[in-house]
Motif scaffolding. Sequence first.
Motif, short mmCIF file in Angstrom:
data_model
loop_
_atom_site.label_atom_id
_atom_site.label_comp_id
_atom_site.label_asym_id
_atom_site.label_seq_id
_atom_site.Cartn_x
_atom_site.Cartn_y
_atom_site.Cartn_z
N VAL A 144 0.84 -1.20 0.00
CA VAL A 144 0.00 0.00 0.00
C VAL A 144 0.88 1.25 0.00
O VAL A 144 0.61 2.22 -0.71
CB VAL A 144 -0.94 0.00 1.22
N PHE A 145 1.95 1.21 0.79
CA PHE A 145 2.90 2.33 0.82
C PHE A 145 3.50 2.57 -0.56
O PHE A 145 3.60 3.72 -1.01
CB PHE A 145 4.00 2.03 1.84
N LEU A 146 3.88 1.50 -1.23
CA LEU A 146 4.45 1.64 -2.57
C LEU A 146 3.45 2.24 -3.54
O LEU A 146 3.79 3.10 -4.36
CB LEU A 146 4.93 0.27 -3.08
N SER A 187 13.85 -1.12 -4.10
CA SER A 187 15.25 -0.88 -3.76
C SER A 187 15.43 -0.78 -2.25
O SER A 187 14.46 -0.68 -1.49
CB SER A 187 15.74 0.41 -4.42
N ARG A 188 16.68 -0.75 -1.85
CA ARG A 188 17.00 -0.57 -0.44
C ARG A 188 16.46 0.78 0.05
O ARG A 188 15.98 0.89 1.18
CB ARG A 188 18.50 -0.64 -0.22
N ASP A 236 12.88 4.15 3.28
CA ASP A 236 11.82 5.17 3.31
C ASP A 236 10.60 4.64 4.06
O ASP A 236 9.94 5.39 4.80
CB ASP A 236 11.43 5.57 1.89
N TYR A 237 10.30 3.37 3.87
CA TYR A 237 9.14 2.78 4.55
C TYR A 237 9.37 2.71 6.06
O TYR A 237 8.46 3.02 6.84
CB TYR A 237 8.87 1.38 3.99
N VAL A 264 19.85 -2.79 5.73
CA VAL A 264 18.95 -1.78 6.28
C VAL A 264 19.04 -1.81 7.80
O VAL A 264 18.91 -2.86 8.43
CB VAL A 264 17.48 -2.03 5.83
N GLN A 265 19.28 -0.65 8.39
CA GLN A 265 19.43 -0.55 9.83
C GLN A 265 18.07 -0.43 10.53
O GLN A 265 17.20 0.30 10.06
CB GLN A 265 20.29 0.67 10.20
#
Length: 279
Positions: free
Chosen positions: A35-37, A50-51, A56-57, A99-100
């Motif tokens: 949904v975010f995308l 992408s990373r 961003d999410y 991803v941190q």
Amino acid sequence: MNSIISDFGQWMMSRGYLAPSSISAYAADISSFEVFLCDYRRNYSWGMVSREDIEDYISFLVSKKIEFSSICRALSALSSFFRWCKHIGKRTDNPCDGVQRPRPVYHQREALDMNVIREVLAQKNLNDSTRALIALICESGLRIGECLSLCPADINIECRQVRVLGKGRVERIVYFGECAADALRRYMNGRVLPGKLFPMSRRQYNWDIYHACKPFCGEHKCSPHILRHTFATESLANGMPMDVLMLTLGHKSIDTTMLYVHCQSTRTERFNRTHSARL
């Protein structure tokens, strides 16, 4: 739900990697990311993620003040999903790699005083099933779901131990005290329990525990997980090593267990102010 998410859930289910409830939570997390995308990326495909999209999410979830544990679960769900996409040939990489995780914000975890628990268990009108369940959680730290999956054969009252299948289908042995042993003897004596040890629904037991604890807990919320917090907090206060508590609670990471250290801040301050050496 997107068919590929459904296929991923079925694949996880067929291999027994997670409990059905966890797989449903993973699917919900992946759907939320989709949904975010759709909202923030006009054109997207799973192969194009992408990373930066993942980061961003995560930032979006942080901005919405989503709980740290929920964000970590979402990242785990996405990582597992894209690992599966790589396995079936839909991707050549996993965009979650590197991803941190956000830094956790520690909240004071509620716990009850053990004297309150004793008052709860001493109620004359408390049914044997609820009494046994409360005593078992408070003396073993089991999750409510783990308790409700137990069979009578999993309990050894004489040795005061229980064999439990925890998250990730990892089996462990957990020990309980004499109070839980007495409550279990009283509950199991003369009862035919061919299936589950605690046969009623989770909703019913949550309700029973709430009403059993409510008269004694003041402003505290009364839930099975609060009883688990109580076990962890009291065990730390009584000197249980952190690694032993981690194994007892069925945590995969010591970081999760470390959350309970923050419950001790007030008690530690009081102890140090009154008992520490002073010049």
